[in-house]
Design an enzyme around this catalytic site. Structure first.
Site, mmCIF file in Angstrom:
data_model
loop_
_atom_site.group_PDB
_atom_site.id
_atom_site.type_symbol
_atom_site.label_atom_id
_atom_site.label_comp_id
_atom_site.label_asym_id
_atom_site.label_seq_id
_atom_site.Cartn_x
_atom_site.Cartn_y
_atom_site.Cartn_z
ATOM 1 N N ASN A 10 9.908 -2.238 4.277
ATOM 2 C CA ASN A 10 9.311 -2.542 2.967
ATOM 3 C C ASN A 10 7.966 -1.831 2.927
ATOM 4 O O ASN A 10 6.999 -2.294 3.529
ATOM 5 C CB ASN A 10 9.142 -4.060 2.809
ATOM 6 C CG ASN A 10 8.420 -4.415 1.518
ATOM 7 O OD1 ASN A 10 8.193 -3.554 0.670
ATOM 8 N ND2 ASN A 10 8.048 -5.678 1.374
ATOM 9 N N TRP A 11 7.940 -0.706 2.215
ATOM 10 C CA TRP A 11 6.706 0.096 2.174
ATOM 11 C C TRP A 11 5.633 -0.524 1.283
ATOM 12 O O TRP A 11 4.498 -0.086 1.287
ATOM 13 C CB TRP A 11 7.034 1.534 1.730
ATOM 14 C CG TRP A 11 7.418 2.400 2.898
ATOM 15 C CD1 TRP A 11 8.156 2.017 3.984
ATOM 16 C CD2 TRP A 11 7.048 3.763 3.119
ATOM 17 N NE1 TRP A 11 8.270 3.062 4.862
ATOM 18 C CE2 TRP A 11 7.608 4.155 4.360
ATOM 19 C CE3 TRP A 11 6.311 4.706 2.396
ATOM 20 C CZ2 TRP A 11 7.437 5.437 4.884
ATOM 21 C CZ3 TRP A 11 6.144 5.986 2.911
ATOM 22 C CH2 TRP A 11 6.706 6.339 4.148
ATOM 23 N N LYS A 12 6.024 -1.509 0.485
ATOM 24 C CA LYS A 12 5.078 -2.117 -0.466
ATOM 25 C C LYS A 12 4.432 -0.990 -1.298
ATOM 26 O O LYS A 12 5.097 0.010 -1.559
ATOM 27 C CB LYS A 12 4.065 -3.003 0.274
ATOM 28 C CG LYS A 12 4.778 -3.983 1.211
ATOM 29 C CD LYS A 12 3.880 -5.035 1.798
ATOM 30 C CE LYS A 12 4.701 -5.933 2.728
ATOM 31 N NZ LYS A 12 3.926 -7.049 3.275
ATOM 32 N N GLU A 168 10.512 -14.969 5.712
ATOM 33 C CA GLU A 168 9.180 -14.400 5.958
ATOM 34 C C GLU A 168 8.128 -15.482 5.758
ATOM 35 O O GLU A 168 7.752 -15.767 4.613
ATOM 36 C CB GLU A 168 8.895 -13.261 4.971
ATOM 37 C CG GLU A 168 9.834 -12.087 5.070
ATOM 38 C CD GLU A 168 9.187 -10.802 4.564
ATOM 39 O OE1 GLU A 168 9.221 -9.818 5.309
ATOM 40 O OE2 GLU A 168 8.627 -10.793 3.448
ATOM 41 N N GLY A 174 1.473 -9.472 7.630
ATOM 42 C CA GLY A 174 0.289 -8.619 7.732
ATOM 43 C C GLY A 174 -0.855 -9.236 8.516
ATOM 44 O O GLY A 174 -1.985 -8.757 8.455
ATOM 45 N N SER A 214 4.864 -9.480 10.578
ATOM 46 C CA SER A 214 4.211 -8.960 11.793
ATOM 47 C C SER A 214 5.179 -8.545 12.897
ATOM 48 O O SER A 214 4.888 -8.709 14.084
ATOM 49 C CB SER A 214 3.179 -9.969 12.329
ATOM 50 O OG SER A 214 2.127 -10.122 11.387
ATOM 51 N N GLY A 235 7.060 -4.563 7.285
ATOM 52 C CA GLY A 235 6.035 -4.038 6.384
ATOM 53 C C GLY A 235 5.236 -2.937 7.048
ATOM 54 O O GLY A 235 5.719 -1.814 7.235
ATOM 55 N N GLY A 236 4.016 -3.238 7.425
ATOM 56 C CA GLY A 236 3.072 -2.246 7.940
ATOM 57 C C GLY A 236 3.638 -1.288 8.986
ATOM 58 O O GLY A 236 3.400 -0.077 8.926
HETATM 59 P P1 13P Z 1 4.261 -6.971 7.828
HETATM 60 O O1 13P Z 1 5.375 -6.420 8.696
HETATM 61 O O2 13P Z 1 3.225 -5.958 7.470
HETATM 62 O O3 13P Z 1 3.716 -8.259 8.385
HETATM 63 O O4 13P Z 1 4.951 -7.351 6.416
HETATM 64 C C1 13P Z 1 6.099 -8.101 6.399
HETATM 65 C C2 13P Z 1 6.646 -8.079 5.037
HETATM 66 O O5 13P Z 1 6.097 -8.629 4.110
HETATM 67 C C3 13P Z 1 7.896 -7.333 4.812
HETATM 68 O O6 13P Z 1 8.443 -7.609 3.561
#
Ligand code: 13P
Length: 252
Positions: A10-12, A168, A174, A214, A235-236
């Site tokens: 998920n690149w957001k 999640e 994050g 995370s 995410g990150g």
């Molecule tokens: P992180 O991996 O950055 O914690 O984000 C998780 C997330 O929200 C994936 O949708």
């Protein structure tokens, strides 16, 4: 039923088309691995129409991070499920906690988006998860089941089968914090049991339950191979090959 593990990026609201190309180029050397673990990239919507060409030589899919609940019409700035299909999306994330928190998406609305995605033959990735306050009050299971029930009550076993649910915890996104393995198993097993009760065991086994929050290269093997965990939503760490590839490599 044993599923192939699923790892979704998920690149957001991050990255450029060049960043996507750099990641895909590096992933070329993982072709053999990518036949053993399913990887999908949910990139910002403006980049989706380029994904068919960009991913042509890789055994991966792509998806969106949001979808409108209506079929078509005067909804300026919005994107329909049919449009996501048109550009080859397999998945769409619905009900991510950031959308619930910052854009006012409540569970009934998320359920309508889920339905629109399914009607267009996309596979929705339904996100559920509790806040820190809810966890501390012992409300975790009640919160995630209510988020899940909003969808279950407007669909059928047949339509829910083969979709994806991502657990999640909001406080793990994050932050570098993660639940204990026991806490992850307890929520995932409760989700699976809930689907058995709502539908039946066979249907529940077709649903892939992802953990997100995370996930990094050094905790992926531990978190994403637990009982009732069928993969991860990242995410990150999904933005760069150096941090993303250790996650899916940990699952083969
Ligand atoms: P992180 O991996 O950055 O914690 O984000 C998780 C997330 O929200 C994936 O949708």
């Amino acid at each position: 039923m044993m599923h192939q593990k699923l790892v979704v990026a998920n690149w957001k609201m991050n990255g450029t088309s060049a960043d996507i190309d750099v990641l895909l180029m590096a992933m070329q050397k993982d072709s053999a691995i990518l036949n053993q673990v399913e990887v999908s990239l949910c990139v910002p919507a403006v980049f989706l129409s380029n994904m068919r060409a960009a991913c042509a030589h890789l055994p991966i899919s792509w998806g969106a991070q949001n979808v409108n609940d209506k079929v078509a019409g005067a909804f300026t700035g919005e994107i329909s499920a049919q449009m996501l299909c048109d550009v080859g999306c397999r998945y769409v994330i619905v009900g991510h906690s950031e959308r619930r928190l910052y854009y006012g998406e409540d569970s009934p609305w998320v359920a309508q988006k889920w339905l629109a995605a399914r009607a267009a033959a996309l596979t929705p990735i339904l996100c559920v998860g509790e806040s820190l306050e809810e966890r501390e009050k012992g409300q975790t299971l009640a919160v995630v089941m209510a988020q899940l029930d909003a969808v279950l009550k407007i669909t059928t076993a047949k339509d829910f089968a083969h979709t994806v649910v991502a657990y999640e915890p909001v406080w793990a996104i994050g932050t570098g914090l993660t639940p204990t393995t026991g806490e992850v198993v307890s929520v995932h097993t409760a989700l699976r049991d809930h689907l058995v009760k709502q539908y039946d065991s066979a249907t529940s086994q077709t649903v892939r339950l992802l953990y997100g929050g995370s996930v990094k290269g050094d905790n992926a093997a531990q978190l994403l191979t637990l009982a009732n965990v069928d993969g991860g939503l990242i995410g990150g760490a999904s933005l760069k090959y150096e941090t993303f590839s250790p996650i899916y490599r940990a699952l083969i």
